[in-house]
Motif scaffolding. Structure first.
Motif, PDB file in Angstrom:
ATOM      1  N   TYR A 193      28.192 -11.182  -3.723  1.00 21.03           N
ATOM      2  CA  TYR A 193      28.426 -11.292  -2.350  1.00 21.03           C
ATOM      3  C   TYR A 193      27.645 -11.054  -2.284  1.00 21.03           C
ATOM      4  O   TYR A 193      26.984  -9.662  -1.744  1.00 21.03           O
TER       5      TYR A 193
ATOM      6  N   ASP B 186      24.462 -17.732   7.602  1.00 20.56           N
ATOM      7  CA  ASP B 186      25.702 -17.801   7.296  1.00 20.56           C
ATOM      8  C   ASP B 186      26.157 -16.441   8.319  1.00 20.56           C
ATOM      9  O   ASP B 186      26.265 -15.818   6.815  1.00 20.56           O
TER      10      ASP B 186
ATOM     11  N   ASN C 106      29.425 -15.346   8.583  1.00 24.07           N
ATOM     12  CA  ASN C 106      30.446 -15.079   7.417  1.00 24.07           C
ATOM     13  C   ASN C 106      30.079 -14.464   6.744  1.00 24.07           C
ATOM     14  O   ASN C 106      31.070 -14.044   5.372  1.00 24.07           O
ATOM     15  N   SER C 107      28.469 -14.426   5.840  1.00 23.42           N
ATOM     16  CA  SER C 107      28.053 -13.607   4.543  1.00 23.42           C
ATOM     17  C   SER C 107      27.969 -12.407   5.087  1.00 23.42           C
ATOM     18  O   SER C 107      28.452 -11.494   5.827  1.00 23.42           O
TER      19      SER C 107
ATOM     20  N   ASN D 237      43.584  -4.915   2.224  1.00 26.75           N
ATOM     21  CA  ASN D 237      41.612  -5.652   2.420  1.00 26.75           C
ATOM     22  C   ASN D 237      40.972  -4.433   2.928  1.00 26.75           C
ATOM     23  O   ASN D 237      40.897  -4.056   1.811  1.00 26.75           O
TER      24      ASN D 237
ATOM     25  N   TYR E 256      37.073  -8.079   4.681  1.00 26.87           N
ATOM     26  CA  TYR E 256      36.814  -9.520   3.721  1.00 26.87           C
ATOM     27  C   TYR E 256      37.630  -9.635   3.754  1.00 26.87           C
ATOM     28  O   TYR E 256      39.183  -9.462   4.490  1.00 26.87           O
ATOM     29  N   ASP E 257      38.019 -11.176   4.217  1.00 26.63           N
ATOM     30  CA  ASP E 257      38.930 -12.217   4.966  1.00 26.63           C
ATOM     31  C   ASP E 257      39.134 -13.405   3.438  1.00 26.63           C
ATOM     32  O   ASP E 257      38.360 -14.021   2.928  1.00 26.63           O
ATOM     33  N   ARG E 258      40.792 -12.276   2.616  1.00 28.75           N
ATOM     34  CA  ARG E 258      40.850 -13.590   1.096  1.00 28.75           C
ATOM     35  C   ARG E 258      41.294 -14.639   1.238  1.00 28.75           C
ATOM     36  O   ARG E 258      40.712 -15.377   0.771  1.00 28.75           O
ATOM     37  N   ARG E 259      41.398 -15.081   2.712  1.00 28.60           N
ATOM     38  CA  ARG E 259      42.031 -16.462   2.738  1.00 28.60           C
ATOM     39  C   ARG E 259      40.528 -17.453   2.809  1.00 28.60           C
ATOM     40  O   ARG E 259      40.722 -18.444   2.208  1.00 28.60           O
ATOM     41  N   LYS E 260      39.914 -17.316   3.632  1.00 26.67           N
ATOM     42  CA  LYS E 260      38.648 -17.907   3.839  1.00 26.67           C
ATOM     43  C   LYS E 260      37.238 -16.917   2.323  1.00 26.67           C
ATOM     44  O   LYS E 260      36.598 -18.748   2.279  1.00 26.67           O
ATOM     45  N   GLY E 261      37.545 -16.574   2.093  1.00 28.92           N
ATOM     46  CA  GLY E 261      36.408 -15.968   0.739  1.00 28.92           C
ATOM     47  C   GLY E 261      35.094 -15.692   2.149  1.00 28.92           C
ATOM     48  O   GLY E 261      34.175 -15.744   0.999  1.00 28.92           O
ATOM     49  N   SER E 262      35.459 -14.961   2.851  1.00 32.50           N
ATOM     50  CA  SER E 262      34.170 -14.948   3.547  1.00 32.50           C
ATOM     51  C   SER E 262      34.348 -13.063   4.145  1.00 32.50           C
ATOM     52  O   SER E 262      35.224 -13.057   3.993  1.00 32.50           O
TER      53      SER E 262
END
Length: 300
Positions: free
Chosen positions: A180, A186, A188-189, A205, A218-224
């Motif tokens: 990452y 971006d 969301n990076s 989290n 880190y948002d695990r659902r979105k991977g961002s």
């Protein structure tokens, strides 16, 4: 109610029945010290410790104390030290003597972050180290050999923060590193590639503190990532962008320490921050706005 939290380093706070107690050199432990005297034992190089300035300390699941220093990894059994150092003739030795951080996984293996020697795994059963080092020819190698922090999540994945190359996640089940990094195009990076600290909370989290660009979640659902940065026009934003410490207390509150801009308490529902700063006119405020680390005592 916010419970008692100890801030170790150069910080003190008493607010809203939330006492942040400075453990600085020989500072008193207030209510406990009133009824019971504390005694300290001193361990140094004369006792076998390899170096006098520890970077990290971990008590493992077997009771051993592991101490990371600039001159090797130390294991203390309550009686004596055993020091693990790099041996250039032995590829199963630790890759570098500068140990920055230590974590233990669910199987009792130790993961060691080094400055210059990448990530190392200590296999207790084999009594050897496995090295994970950067290879410019392999996209699946670790991003950098200069590691600042290592954290293990509930899925057994190893999160590694680097000094200049973002965050890596190693999956020990398939042997793959995921990288990452900041992408200026971006939002969301990851907000910054220079990472100061990383932490996991009770909800699994992952929080990341950067050197220049605030806090990332880190948002695990979105991977961002969701970024939190200081905004001078918003009094409820993060107090500063250089994040030095992240800690979740026993009530699930997340505390954020910064360099020169005080302490922050995160409100998850509102996604805002409450600030605790030094006030020269208030003796009960923080003694200093630079936070090194945060911990919680038993008097909460």
């Amino acid at each position: 109610m916010v419970k008692a939290v100890n801030v170790i380093g150069t910080v003190v706070l008493k607010e809203l029945r939330c006492w942040l107690v400075l453990l600085f050199l020989a500072a008193p432990v207030f209510s406990f010290a009133q009824t019971q005297q504390l005694h300290f034992s001193h361990l140094g190089t004369a006792n076998g410790l390899s170096e006098l300035n520890p970077n990290s300390i971990l008590q493992d699941s077997r009771g051993f104390i592991w101490i990371g220093t600039a001159d090797g990894l130390n294991r203390y059994d309550g009686y004596k030290f055993r020091v693990f150092r790099n041996d250039v003739k032995d590829t199963t030795s630790i890759a570098n003597n500068y140990v920055k951080d230590i974590a233990e996984d669910h199987e009792g293996n130790l993961w060691i972050a080094t400055v210059g020697g990448g990530l190392n795994k200590y296999d207790r059963k084999a009594n050897r180290f496995h090295r994970f080092m950067h290879d410019a020819k392999s996209l699946n190698s670790i991003a950098s050999n200069f590691i600042s922090k290592v954290v293990i999540d509930d899925y057994g994945k190893i999160w590694v923060s680097t000094q200049h190359d973002g965050v890596d996640v190693y999956d020990p089940f398939n042997g793959i590193f995921k990288h990452y990094r900041n992408n200026p195009g971006d939002p969301n990076s990851l907000s910054d590639n220079e990472i100061m600290t990383i932490a996991r909370d009770s909800h699994n989290n992952i929080w990341i503190g950067t050197v220049n660009d605030g806090l990332c979640l880190y948002d695990r659902r979105k991977g961002s990532f969701v970024s939190f940065k200081h905004n001078s026009a918003d009094k409820n934003s993060l107090s500063g962008n250089k994040v030095t410490a992240i800690y979740e207390d026993s009530d699930g509150h997340v505390w954020i320490g910064t360099q020169e801009t005080g302490l922050n308490l995160y409100d998850a529902k509102k996604q805002t921050f409450r600030h605790f700063m030094h006030d020269a006119k208030n003796s009960n405020s923080l003694i200093n706005n630079s936070i090194q680390s945060i911990a919680e005592d038993d008097n909460h």
